[in-house]
Scaffold this active site. Structure first.
Site, PDB file in Angstrom:
ATOM      1  N   SER A 210       0.812  -1.219   0.000  1.00  5.60           N
ATOM      2  CA  SER A 210       0.000   0.000   0.000  1.00  5.60           C
ATOM      3  C   SER A 210       0.845   1.267   0.000  1.00  5.60           C
ATOM      4  O   SER A 210       1.903   1.321   0.645  1.00  5.60           O
ATOM      5  CB  SER A 210      -0.888  -0.012   1.252  1.00  5.60           C
TER       6      SER A 210
ATOM      7  N   GLU B  55       0.221   3.674   1.675  1.00  2.88           N
ATOM      8  CA  GLU B  55       0.259   4.152   3.057  1.00  2.88           C
ATOM      9  C   GLU B  55       1.637   3.907   3.684  1.00  2.88           C
ATOM     10  O   GLU B  55       2.005   4.561   4.651  1.00  2.88           O
ATOM     11  CB  GLU B  55      -0.827   3.456   3.886  1.00  2.88           C
TER      12      GLU B  55
ATOM     13  N   TYR C 183      -1.923   0.143  10.285  1.00  5.39           N
ATOM     14  CA  TYR C 183      -2.155  -0.505   8.980  1.00  5.39           C
ATOM     15  C   TYR C 183      -0.914  -0.368   8.104  1.00  5.39           C
ATOM     16  O   TYR C 183      -0.445  -1.342   7.496  1.00  5.39           O
ATOM     17  CB  TYR C 183      -3.354   0.144   8.282  1.00  5.39           C
TER      18      TYR C 183
HETATM   19  P1  NAP Z   1     -11.406  -5.056   1.267  1.00  8.28           P
HETATM   20  O1  NAP Z   1     -12.523  -4.778   0.339  1.00  8.28           O
HETATM   21  O2  NAP Z   1     -11.413  -4.447   2.627  1.00  8.28           O
HETATM   22  O3  NAP Z   1     -11.303  -6.643   1.417  1.00  8.28           O
HETATM   23  C1  NAP Z   1     -10.467  -7.210   2.376  1.00  8.28           C
HETATM   24  C2  NAP Z   1     -10.582  -8.720   2.310  1.00  8.28           C
HETATM   25  O4  NAP Z   1      -9.752  -9.241   3.358  1.00  8.28           O
HETATM   26  C3  NAP Z   1     -11.994  -9.268   2.533  1.00  8.28           C
HETATM   27  O5  NAP Z   1     -12.178 -10.409   1.745  1.00  8.28           O
HETATM   28  C4  NAP Z   1     -11.971  -9.645   4.008  1.00  8.28           C
HETATM   29  O6  NAP Z   1     -12.796 -10.758   4.330  1.00  8.28           O
HETATM   30  C5  NAP Z   1     -10.531 -10.088   4.196  1.00  8.28           C
HETATM   31  N1  NAP Z   1     -10.116  -9.909   5.594  1.00  8.28           N
HETATM   32  C6  NAP Z   1     -10.042  -8.754   6.279  1.00  8.28           C
HETATM   33  N2  NAP Z   1      -9.648  -8.975   7.537  1.00  8.28           N
HETATM   34  C7  NAP Z   1      -9.504 -10.309   7.654  1.00  8.28           C
HETATM   35  C8  NAP Z   1      -9.142 -11.167   8.717  1.00  8.28           C
HETATM   36  N3  NAP Z   1      -8.816 -10.691   9.922  1.00  8.28           N
HETATM   37  N4  NAP Z   1      -9.136 -12.497   8.490  1.00  8.28           N
HETATM   38  C9  NAP Z   1      -9.439 -12.998   7.280  1.00  8.28           C
HETATM   39  N5  NAP Z   1      -9.785 -12.224   6.208  1.00  8.28           N
HETATM   40  C10 NAP Z   1      -9.816 -10.902   6.415  1.00  8.28           C
HETATM   41  O7  NAP Z   1      -9.992  -4.655   0.623  1.00  8.28           O
HETATM   42  P2  NAP Z   1      -9.659  -4.295  -0.909  1.00  8.28           P
HETATM   43  O8  NAP Z   1      -9.974  -2.850  -1.124  1.00  8.28           O
HETATM   44  O9  NAP Z   1     -10.216  -5.327  -1.789  1.00  8.28           O
HETATM   45  O10 NAP Z   1      -8.078  -4.391  -0.896  1.00  8.28           O
HETATM   46  C11 NAP Z   1      -7.405  -5.598  -1.243  1.00  8.28           C
HETATM   47  C12 NAP Z   1      -5.989  -5.518  -0.720  1.00  8.28           C
HETATM   48  O11 NAP Z   1      -5.332  -4.368  -1.272  1.00  8.28           O
HETATM   49  C13 NAP Z   1      -5.882  -5.397   0.786  1.00  8.28           C
HETATM   50  O12 NAP Z   1      -4.752  -6.115   1.205  1.00  8.28           O
HETATM   51  C14 NAP Z   1      -5.652  -3.903   0.989  1.00  8.28           C
HETATM   52  O13 NAP Z   1      -4.972  -3.649   2.204  1.00  8.28           O
HETATM   53  C15 NAP Z   1      -4.816  -3.571  -0.224  1.00  8.28           C
HETATM   54  N6  NAP Z   1      -4.902  -2.174  -0.649  1.00  8.28           N
HETATM   55  C16 NAP Z   1      -6.109  -1.680  -1.031  1.00  8.28           C
HETATM   56  C17 NAP Z   1      -6.172  -0.352  -1.433  1.00  8.28           C
HETATM   57  C18 NAP Z   1      -7.483   0.239  -1.889  1.00  8.28           C
HETATM   58  O14 NAP Z   1      -7.520   1.443  -2.127  1.00  8.28           O
HETATM   59  N7  NAP Z   1      -8.536  -0.534  -2.053  1.00  8.28           N
HETATM   60  C19 NAP Z   1      -5.020   0.445  -1.457  1.00  8.28           C
HETATM   61  C20 NAP Z   1      -3.826  -0.117  -1.065  1.00  8.28           C
HETATM   62  C21 NAP Z   1      -3.762  -1.435  -0.683  1.00  8.28           C
HETATM   63  P3  NAP Z   1     -14.271 -10.602   4.937  1.00  8.28           P
HETATM   64  O15 NAP Z   1     -15.182 -10.445   3.755  1.00  8.28           O
HETATM   65  O16 NAP Z   1     -14.495 -11.880   5.652  1.00  8.28           O
HETATM   66  O17 NAP Z   1     -14.253  -9.389   5.819  1.00  8.28           O
END
Ligand code: NAP
Length: 330
Positions: A125, A127, A151
Site C-alpha cells: 500500500s 500508506e 495498517y
Molecule cells: P477489502 O474490500 O477491505 O477486502 C479485504 C478482504 O480481506 C476481505 O475479503 C476480508 O474478508 C478479508 N479480511 C479482512 N480482515 C480479515 C481477517 N482478519 N481475516 C481474514 N480475512 C480478512 O480490501 P480491498 O480494497 O479489496 O483491498 C485488497 C488488498 O489491497 C488489501 O490487502 C488492501 O490492504 C490492499 N490495498 C487496497 C487499497 C485500496 O484502495 N482498495 C489500497 C492499497 C492497498 P471478509 O469479507 O471476511 O471481511
C-alpha cells in the site's frame, strides 16, 4: 487451465480480480474466513458467485495452507486479504498487525515447503510511505518507507517479508504498491463509498446529513477494475518485482465531495458537515505516485480521468442500489 488461489475474494479487489481471471480461463479458488457469514455480495453483483470455488480456510494455520496448496496445485496465489482500513487500524492495532503480517509469512512458508514455483502476488500500500514532504512527491518504488499508522506498518512489514523471500529463496513474488482505488464494491466504512452512497441517500430522501473528517487531505484515486489488471500482469511477465500502481494525480477530498454531490444535483455546503471525531490521530496530508514503471514494464494503461472515475462511481452506485433492492427481494 491455470489455477489461482485468492485470499480476500469477498473484498472489492477479490471480486474484480476473480472476474478477470475467469475471463482469462482460470480456475479460481477463493479463500474466505467463513462460508456461513462471508459477504459474497461483490461476487453476486458481478454474476460470478457460481463460477468460483469458495473454501473456508485459516491462513494463520500453516498446515491448512499446506493442504490447500497440495490439493489445488495452483500456479498463482494472490494475497489480497487484509484488515484494510487505516482508520480501524488505530482502534485495532494488534489485530491489524497480527493478521496482515503473519498471514503472508505463513503463505510464503507454505509455498517454500510445497512448491517454490507457485507465483505470488501481494497487495502492498501507498500508506507505507507515510507523510511525505510535498516537494518530494510523487513517490516511486524506491522511495523511503516511513509508515504512519498500524495498517501502514503492517503493510510495510508484509512488503519486506515478500522482498526477503524473493531474494533469499528466489520465489516469484511481486508486490503492487497500490494507491487508493475505488469502486461500487468498496466497503461502507471507506470515505469514498460513504460519500457516494451518502449523497445518493440524501438525493432519495433517506439521509439528512453526511459527516466527514478532514476534507483537505489529497489522494491519488483510481478505479479498482483497472488495478486488478496490473496484479495479473505482474505474475505473467518474466521477472518478479515491485510496482507502484496509481494515476499520478492528487485531488482533495473536498473536490471529491463536490464532484459527487454535483452529479446528484446537490449542494454539498447544505448537506456535508465536518465531525472532529472522524479525524485520525495521524493522517497523510497528501500522497501521489509515479506509475512510470508499471506503464513501461507491465504495459499498464490507466486511461481514466478523475471526472471519469466520479462518473463511474456515481452511476454504478445508482445501479447497485437498484440491484441490491431486487436481490434482497428475490
Ligand atoms: P477489502 O474490500 O477491505 O477486502 C479485504 C478482504 O480481506 C476481505 O475479503 C476480508 O474478508 C478479508 N479480511 C479482512 N480482515 C480479515 C481477517 N482478519 N481475516 C481474514 N480475512 C480478512 O480490501 P480491498 O480494497 O479489496 O483491498 C485488497 C488488498 O489491497 C488489501 O490487502 C488492501 O490492504 C490492499 N490495498 C487496497 C487499497 C485500496 O484502495 N482498495 C489500497 C492499497 C492497498 P471478509 O469479507 O471476511 O471481511
Amino acid at each position: 487451465m491455470k489455477t489461482a488461489i485468492i485470499t480476500g475474494i469477498t473484498g472489492q479487489d477479490g471480486a474484480y480480480l476473480s472476474k478477470l481471471l475467469l475471463e482469462k480461463g482460470y480456475k479460481v479458488i477463493g479463500i474466505t474466513r467463513s462460508l456461513q457469514s462471508g459477504n459474497i455480495n461483490g461476487l453476486n453483483f458481478l454474476g460470478i458467485q457460481n463460477d468460483v470455488e469458495l473454501i473456508e480456510a485459516n491462513v494463520f494455520d500453516l498446515s491448512n495452507i499446506i493442504r490447500l496448496l497440495e490439493k489445488y496445485k495452483p500456479e498463482e496465489f494472490y494475497n489480497l486479504a487484509a484488515q484494510s482500513s487505516v482508520g480501524l487500524s488505530f482502534e485495532q492495532p494488534i489485530g491489524t498487525l497480527e493478521y496482515n503480517i503473519i498471514s503472508i509469512a505463513n503463505i510464503l512458508e507454505a509455498i517454500r515447503i510445497v512448491n517454490k514455483n507457485i507465483k505470488v502476488y501481494q497487495s502492498s500500500s501507498s500508506e507505507m510511505f507515510g507523510n511525505v514532504k510535498k516537494e518530494l512527491l510523487p513517490v516511486d518504488e524506491n522511495f523511503i518507507i516511513h509508515p504512519a499508522s498500524p495498517y501502514a506498518i503492517s503493510k510495510a512489514s508484509s512488503h519486506w517479508i515478500c522482498v526477503n523471500y524473493r531474494e533469499a529463496y528466489k520465489l516469484f513474488i511481486s508486490s503492487g504498491i497500490l494507491f487508493n482505488h475505488e469502486s461500487v464494491l468498496r466497503r461502507p466504512n471507506f470515505v469514498t463509498k460513504k460519500i457516494v452512497s451518502g449523497a445518493l441517500k440524501i438525493k432519495n430522501g433517506q439521509l439528512d446529513m453526511l459527516k466527514v473528517g478532514n476534507t483537505s487531505i489529497m489522494r491519488d484515486w483510481g478505479y479498482a477494475p483497472k488495478y486488478v489488471e496490473a496484479m495479473w500482469t505482474m505474475l505473467n511477465i518474466d521477472k518478479p518485482g515491485d510496482y507502484v500502481i496509481c494515476t499520478g494525480e492528487p485531488h482533495t477530498l473536498q473536490e471529491f465531495i463536490e464532484k459527487v454531490f454535483s452529479k446528484f444535483g446537490l449542494d454539498p455546503a447544505k448537506y456535508v458537515k465536518s465531525d472532529a471525531s472522524l479525524i485520525r490521530p495521524v493522517d497523510l496530508k497528501v500522497i501521489y505516485g509515479n506509475p512510470t514503471k508499471a506503464k513501461t514494464e507491465l504495459n499498464w494503461n490507466y486511461n481514466l480521468s478523475f471526472d471519469d472515475l466520479i462518473e463511474k462511481l456515481t452511476e454504478d452506485e445508482i445501479y447497485y442500489n437498484n440491484w441490491i433492492k431486487k436481490f434482497s427481494a428475490s
